[in-house]
Design a protein around this motif. Structure first.
Motif, PDB file in Angstrom:
ATOM      1  N   GLU A 353     -22.575  12.511  24.071  1.00 14.02           N
ATOM      2  CA  GLU A 353     -21.364  11.781  23.711  1.00 14.02           C
ATOM      3  C   GLU A 353     -21.089  10.648  24.691  1.00 14.02           C
ATOM      4  OE1 GLU A 353     -18.563  15.017  23.256  1.00 14.02           O
ATOM      5  OE2 GLU A 353     -19.904  15.922  21.771  1.00 14.02           O
ATOM      6  N   ALA A 354     -21.351  10.904  25.981  1.00 10.50           N
ATOM      7  CA  ALA A 354     -21.158   9.844  26.978  1.00 10.50           C
ATOM      8  C   ALA A 354     -22.103   8.675  26.696  1.00 10.50           C
ATOM      9  CB  ALA A 354     -21.392  10.398  28.380  1.00 10.50           C
ATOM     10  N   LEU A 355     -23.340   8.995  26.353  1.00  7.65           N
ATOM     11  CA  LEU A 355     -24.304   7.919  26.064  1.00  7.65           C
ATOM     12  C   LEU A 355     -23.893   7.173  24.788  1.00  7.65           C
ATOM     13  CD1 LEU A 355     -26.916   6.439  26.784  1.00  7.65           C
ATOM     14  CD2 LEU A 355     -28.146   8.060  25.334  1.00  7.65           C
ATOM     15  N   ALA A 356     -23.376   7.923  23.819  1.00 10.32           N
ATOM     16  CA  ALA A 356     -22.930   7.259  22.591  1.00 10.32           C
ATOM     17  C   ALA A 356     -21.834   6.249  22.901  1.00 10.32           C
ATOM     18  CB  ALA A 356     -22.432   8.295  21.594  1.00 10.32           C
ATOM     19  N   ASN A 357     -20.959   6.601  23.838  1.00 12.04           N
ATOM     20  CA  ASN A 357     -19.905   5.670  24.241  1.00 12.04           C
ATOM     21  C   ASN A 357     -20.506   4.419  24.876  1.00 12.04           C
ATOM     22  OD1 ASN A 357     -18.088   4.493  26.434  1.00 12.04           O
ATOM     23  ND2 ASN A 357     -16.624   5.698  25.249  1.00 12.04           N
ATOM     24  N   ILE A 358     -21.459   4.614  25.782  1.00 12.30           N
ATOM     25  CA  ILE A 358     -22.079   3.477  26.473  1.00 12.30           C
ATOM     26  C   ILE A 358     -22.850   2.608  25.470  1.00 12.30           C
ATOM     27  CG2 ILE A 358     -23.804   2.818  28.191  1.00 12.30           C
ATOM     28  CD1 ILE A 358     -23.032   5.280  29.792  1.00 12.30           C
TER      29      ILE A 358
ATOM     30  N   VAL C  80      -6.269  -1.041  23.275  1.00  7.48           N
ATOM     31  CA  VAL C  80      -6.580   0.156  24.049  1.00  7.48           C
ATOM     32  C   VAL C  80      -8.041   0.078  24.475  1.00  7.48           C
ATOM     33  CG1 VAL C  80      -6.601   2.675  24.039  1.00  7.48           C
ATOM     34  CG2 VAL C  80      -4.957   1.430  22.608  1.00  7.48           C
ATOM     35  N   CYS C  81      -8.288   0.335  25.768  1.00 10.92           N
ATOM     36  CA  CYS C  81      -9.681   0.276  26.224  1.00 10.92           C
ATOM     37  C   CYS C  81     -10.451   1.487  25.694  1.00 10.92           C
ATOM     38  CB  CYS C  81      -9.734   0.257  27.751  1.00 10.92           C
ATOM     39  SG  CYS C  81     -11.431   0.318  28.337  1.00 10.92           S
ATOM     40  N   ARG C  82     -11.626   1.219  25.154  1.00  8.68           N
ATOM     41  CA  ARG C  82     -12.453   2.226  24.515  1.00  8.68           C
ATOM     42  C   ARG C  82     -13.583   2.710  25.418  1.00  8.68           C
ATOM     43  NH1 ARG C  82     -16.998   3.508  22.480  1.00  8.68           N
ATOM     44  NH2 ARG C  82     -17.817   1.834  23.785  1.00  8.68           N
ATOM     45  N   THR C  83     -13.897   1.941  26.443  1.00  5.93           N
ATOM     46  CA  THR C  83     -15.150   2.131  27.172  1.00  5.93           C
ATOM     47  C   THR C  83     -15.102   3.374  28.072  1.00  5.93           C
ATOM     48  OG1 THR C  83     -15.241  -0.270  27.057  1.00  5.93           O
ATOM     49  CG2 THR C  83     -16.965   0.776  28.314  1.00  5.93           C
ATOM     50  N   LEU C  84     -16.252   3.700  28.651  1.00  2.52           N
ATOM     51  CA  LEU C  84     -16.502   5.024  29.218  1.00  2.52           C
ATOM     52  C   LEU C  84     -15.406   5.581  30.134  1.00  2.52           C
ATOM     53  CD1 LEU C  84     -18.436   7.387  29.266  1.00  2.52           C
ATOM     54  CD2 LEU C  84     -19.664   6.300  31.137  1.00  2.52           C
TER      55      LEU C  84
END
Lengths: 453, 562, 161
Positions: A353-358, C80-84
């Motif tokens: 999920e973290a990689l999907a975000n990146i 809204v910020c979406r990033t990690l």
């Protein structure tokens, strides 16, 4: 070993009670004295100080600033431009924001010293569009500096003239890439240029020699002009001189920015002592040490090899916590210091999920000009998003790695690396988690886990 | 002929083959010279270099030297200078040769890079070759054979983009097929100077578009179709008419103006389907006007002239007409060099005066010149005329009025359009040679139907005094005869014997005209040959500047405007 | 194009900042958007005429940079910020909270016309995640409670009008 104390040379006045961003406050704290002295010196001397300092660019690549200045074509007869790269947008990085909002004159002074040293005709500050207040603060500060004779025509009564204008971006990460930034400043889509032939130092803005320096880098130049290159080189460690501002975000008790001498603090000291360790009841799982494009580190992995200490080669055997926070050490263990953005993830985070975000970030930000990055970044995003929200397949990990491997080294700019390194390193370090994800999905998420994509 | 200056040569090594190439050559072109193909999409030799497709990645290295002494570092294994290979691939289009440059185009690194790019280009591509008009000349199709996987690993949704957009009157766009190489955008900006195309949106969603409310309508729009490496831009006219591999290609010349753009005529079973430009770096590069691509449509026009009578019967009738009195011959700047030469022979046999009709219009500074005749210079070289023609046949009109001319032979020229009144036409007996009906053919006593440029062989002399040949693409219609045969038969009827086949005519040309002495039709290069223009240097030609052409006489272009 | 005199003045001033007029493309688009709230359909032609460009040159830029919008939005823009880093601290929930508060979806104008809620990429304030940019103002550590509080403020201001 206890963590060393912070050494704030750039962030000296950040969050200081009573310190304001007007010129009066700056001058009361000794501001513009360095510029006054600098304009009485020979420009070459200033360049020499920067070379001696060993200063490496703080935007992400860590390229030596003095070398960059040395590459500038000074014989073309064309005007030389300087662009301040204030397009701070590598996820996890938030240092330049504070300099510009709280101490803009430090940046202006550093910029004018650099302009004088390089006989720059015109400077622009390219600030990201999402910082409208920052742009206004800088404009006001430049106007104040202009009125005081520090910027503009015949600065400080000399024959040297150079103005600074603020130029706002409009939401494109790729403008942080220097040739993309130049295209954007020329009023175009921010498609990075091919190098060769379009090296900024020779064929930059308007096809003229151009220096592009990060905000923080130029503040370091001010410090170097004040204290001398040799004195600066004594801060930090050899080849990793000066201080580094670490921007820590994610799952730590005290996220924020911390300025330390480069290489004098380890990852463990930074995260556990300075940032207070993991959130209650959690454990550190992974950390991205230099902005989201840097390769991820897995807590528990070990790095072994030989490294140079002084004149000798010595063995090292490090856990993630033991790694000194400098360009070379982080480079040695296969990642990078980058822009100083340290993103921490604890055991509630699922790496798919973290990689999907990146991946969503990089595919959104690819300029789309060249094939591997344009198609590869979106493909990786589609795969990881499908894994999370659709059907996850056992073979997806291998496919992701293979797609990522087809990108770096084959693109016009370093975005190819930036968008593929996360996938490559996530799969390398957490491949088991990707393979088991179809099963993991069926189970409940850990308490406190957040949706990431 | 003037020899070009010798370029500075640089020796490079491509896949082990050494070759000396001119300084400034890029790796793609250098490789071409040793028959090594470096696949590419965005690179085009006549456009600026952007390096965006990444298909031309190659491995490159330079001879190693000691950084301190600059002395070469030798490789003991080979006894040759060591090569420092760059660990990451470089683009061939953006890499210019330098002395000692070594290039590998077949190494695993290169193969891997090409295969990666190929797969990326195909994941969002519709793979709709059966209904794609580019099939057979699609670089994507071609190179997926060499570098494709043969199956797809892509199981996600493909991007959706606009289909069948009319970009302008002649060009259709399918955005899903577009690989964003930007050739069309660069062509429009750099060559056609009509900056209407661009990309909107970002990343993989980038989409080629024409500015809303504008059209890609300039007279060069179809060149974007030619250079589109995939099926994104197709010709609205040619779409779905014929698969290209069924078409025969014949080299020809655009007859619209004196530029003489080199072309290829694509035909099958006697029918022409399209005309495209043929590269000539000294004339038209790789471009041609849209207007020149339409010319073949006149072949099947209802006003096409044919005759049920045999050519001999027609010539016999013409011979009767010749007896009616003094003859004038109106030749044509649209006839080939060979035809103009026989026209001269015919006029001599008939003791006739000769004239030519000038056609002057607007040039476009690119590949349409102000002289709408393709071969006025041919008439000068062959001696059919000695001075530049005028647009109206005023001398001939006066002679008719004065009763000094009783018969006019017109080689394809409409005398009414050239200024003769109906009354003047009524006073003379007309023998007309031509392809299409007009007021003159209607008034003529004898009409001898002839062939169009697509139906015969010949040569033209363009504005640069470049002799260029064209070849027969399709047979002429029944009832029309090759102009050379008609002219030779008419000359024979007037008492002069001349050859009517191209080879023999060229022998005569070479013998009689020193400027053409070393040339035969067969040995004339496909890109033409520059003739000696000095005898005509003082003539005030009407053309202004166009691509690869500057008027020799400074005042000429100005005079043309006035 | 109906621009305020002050905007026109700023436009003429900013063009002087560059030796090449085309450089003023982004600044002009910002100024027009600040004045009108979005970039109306004749923007590209107007900017092109002003900077001696072709309209396609401007359209290419407008569509490349996400901050430029070709359609009107709500009175307030909530980004809204979406990033990690923000997502790790609950950014997605923050965004959902705003959507719920204004009965709207990302990228749409809320039914009352009051706001447009958008997910945007990294706002460079990761240390105070999750962050939200409302018009020009950055709000830090915006968890659901704070999102509700900010929404209430916006609603209260709307009522006063």
């Amino acid at each position: 070993m206890a963590a060393p104390a912070q050494r704030r040379i750039i962030f000296q006045h950040i969050d200081e009670a009573g310190y304001s961003n007007d010129i009066g406050c700056y001058v009361r704290h000794g501001g513009y004295e360095v510029l006054k002295k600098a304009v009485t010196r020979k420009p070459e001397e200033l360049i020499d100080e920067v070379k001696k300092s060993g200063l490496r660019g703080r935007g992400g690549a860590g390229f030596p600033c003095g070398v960059k200045w040395g590459l500038v074509d000074r014989k073309s007869g064309k005007p030389i431009y300087l662009i301040v790269n204030a397009d701070e947008s590598e996820p996890g990085t938030f240092k330049d924001r504070y300099i510009m909002h709280q101490d803009p004159h430090q940046l202006i002074e550093g910029t004018m010293i650099s302009c004088f040293a390089n006989n720059v005709k015109q400077a622009y500050i390219y600030i990201r569009g999402e910082m409208p207040h920052g742009a206004r603060i800088l404009e006001k500060a430049i106007a104040e500096a202009r009125a005081a004779g520090f910027v503009g025509k015949n600065i400080l009564g000399t024959t040297y003239s150079c103005d600074i204008f603020v130029h706002r971006g409009a939401g494109a990460y790729i403008c942080g890439e220097e040739t993309g930034l130049i295209e954007s400043l020329e009023g175009k889509r921010a498609n990075p240029r091919i190098k060769p032939p379009y090296f900024p130092a020779v064929l930059g803005l308007y096809q003229c020699p151009t220096i592009v320096n990060n905000v923080e880098t130029l503040c370091h130049v001010k410090y170097i002009a004040e204290h001398g290159g040799e004195a600066y080189a004594k801060i930090g460690t050899p080849n990793n001189t000066g201080t580094r501002i670490f921007c820590v975000s994610g799952h730590v008790q005290r996220p924020g920015y911390y300025e330390f001498e480069a290489g004098k603090i380890t990852m463990g000291q930074l995260l556990n002592e300075v940032c207070g360790g993991p959130l209650p009841g959690r454990k550190f799982k992974a950390v991205i040490p230099g902005g989201s494009s840097a390769k991820i580190l897995r807590f528990g992995e070990r790095f072994k090899g030989k490294r140079k200490v002084g004149a000798e080669m010595v063995d090292y055997d490090w856990g993630v916590e033991d790694v000194p926070m400098d360009f070379d050490s982080l480079g040695m263990i296969g990642t990078m210091g980058g822009s100083g953005g340290v993103i921490v993830m604890d055991d509630t985070v699922n790496m798919v999920e973290a990689l999907a975000n990146i991946n969503a970030f990089y595919s959104h930000e690819s300029c789309g000009q060249c094939t591997p990055c344009r198609e590869g970044s979106l493909w990786m995003k589609k795969i990881t998003t499908r894994m999370v929200h659709g059907q996850a397949r056992n073979e997806d990990a291998a496919l992701l790695k293979s797609v990522a491997d087809q990108i770096p080294g084959r693109t016009i700019c370093a975005f190819g690396e930036a968008c593929s390194w996360p996938t490559q390193s996530f799969i390398a370090k957490f491949g088991d988690e990707f393979k088991s994800y179809p099963e993991t999905k069926k189970t409940a998420k850990p308490a406190g886990a957040h949706e990431l994509v | 002929m003037i020899a070009p200056p010798k370029p500075d040569l640089v020796t490079v090594n491509i896949d082990g083959k050494e070759i000396a190439v001119p300084k400034g050559t890029n790796v793609i072109e250098a490789a071409r010279l040793v028959n090594v193909d470096v696949p590419h999409y965005c690179y085009h030799p006549k456009l600026s270099i952007v390096g965006n497709c990444r298909m031309c990645l190659i491995e490159m290295g330079m001879p190693a030297v000691d950084p301190a002494t600059k002395a070469p570092i030798m490789d003991p294994a080979t006894g040759k200078q060591k090569i420092n290979w760059i660990p990451r691939p470089q683009i061939g289009c953006g890499t210019n040769v330098s002395p000692g440059l070594h290039v590998k185009t077949t190494s695993p690194m290169v193969k891997d890079a090409r295969e990666g790019v190929m797969e990326f280009l195909l994941i969002n591509h519709p793979l709709d070759c059966p209904i794609c008009d580019q099939a057979g000349e699609c670089k994507l199709q071609e190179q997926s054979t060499g570098y494709g996987r043969g199956y797809s690993r892509f199981v996600e949704q493909k991007n959706v983009k606009p289909k069948r957009t009319q970009l302008g009157p002649r060009v259709t766009l399918d955005d899903e097929r577009c690989i964003l190489c930007s050739r069309c955008i660069r062509f429009s900006k750099e060559i056609a100077k009509d900056d209407v195309l661009g990309f909107v949106d970002r990343g993989s969603y980038s989409t080629l578009t024409c500015f809303p409310g504008k059209q890609l309508a300039n007279n060069y729009s179809l060149n974007t179709v030619d250079i589109c490496p995939v099926g994104a831009l197709t010709s609205t006219d040619f779409r779905f008419k014929m698969r290209v591999w069924f078409l025969k290609q014949t080299n020809s010349i655009d007859t619209e103006t004196s530029v003489g753009a080199n072309t290829v005529v694509w035909s099958r079973e006697g029918q022409i389907y399209r005309i495209t430009p043929r590269r000539n770096d000294d004339v038209n590069d790789t471009w041609m006007p849209d207007s020149g691509r339409e010319l073949f449509k006149a072949l099947k026009a209802p006003d096409r002239l044919t005759s049920a009578e045999t050519v001999d019967a027609l010539v016999a009738r013409a011979a009767e007409v010749f007896k009616q009195g003094p003859v004038a011959v109106v030749g044509s700047g649209r006839s080939s060099v060979e035809e103009q030469f026989l026209t001269k022979k015919l006029a001599a046999a008939l003791k006739a005066t000769t004239a030519l009709v000038s056609r002057v219009g607007q040039g476009d500074k690119l590949l349409v010149s102000a002289d709408k005749n393709p071969n006025v210079r041919g008439a000068l070289v062959t001696g059919l005329i000695a001075a530049l023609p005028s647009q109206k046949l005023t001398d001939l009109a006066a002679s008719i009025d004065a009763g000094k001319v009783k018969v006019v032979v017109s080689v394809g020229e409409d005398l009414a359009a050239a200024g003769l009144t109906a009354a003047q036409l009524a006073k003379v007996a007309i023998v007309y040679l031509g392809t299409h009906a007009n007021a003159t053919s209607a008034a003529a006593k004898v009409v001898l139907p002839t062939l169009s440029v697509f139906e015969k062989n010949g040569t033209f002399v363009n504005q640069q005094f470049r002799l260029q040949k064209f070849a027969q693409a399709v047979p002429g219609p029944q009832g029309a005869t090759n102009d050379l045969i008609v002219l030779a038969k008419l000359a024979a009827a007037a008492g002069a014997t001349v050859a009517s086949d191209l080879g023999s005519v060229w022998k005569l040309l070479a013998a009689e005209i020193p400027n053409l002495a070393p040339i035969t039709y067969a040995n004339l290069p496909e890109t033409g040959l520059l003739l000696d223009a000095t005898p005509f240097a003082a003539l005030p030609f009407v053309e202004g500047e166009t691509l690869h052409f500057k008027p020799a006489v400074a005042g000429a272009a100005v005079a043309a405007k006035a | 194009m109906n621009l305020k005199p002050a905007t026109l003045q700023s436009i003429d001033e900013v063009i002087t900042h560059y030796p090449v007029k085309r450089s003023a493309t982004l600044p002009l688009l910002h100024l027009i958007q600040e004045d009108i709230g979005y970039l109306p359909p004749d923007t590209c032609e107007w900017v092109a005429a002003k900077l001696e460009l072709q309209p396609i040159n401007v359209l290419e830029v407008v569509t490349f940079y996400p901050m430029f919008r070709q359609k009107p939005i709500g009175r307030r823009h909530i980004k809204v910020c979406r990033t990690l880093s923000c997502a790790l601290m609950g950014g997605y929930k923050t965004c959902e909270q705003f959507e719920k508060e204004f009965n709207t979806h990302r990228g749409e104008v809320s039914p009352d016309g009051e706001v447009t809620v958008d997910f945007v990429e990294c706002l460079a304030s990761c240390g105070t995640a999750p962050v939200v940019l409302i018009d020009d103002d950055l709000h830090e550590k915006v968890d659901c409670a704070k999102a509700k509080q900010l929404s209430d403020q916006i609603k209260a201001e709307a009522k006063k009008r």
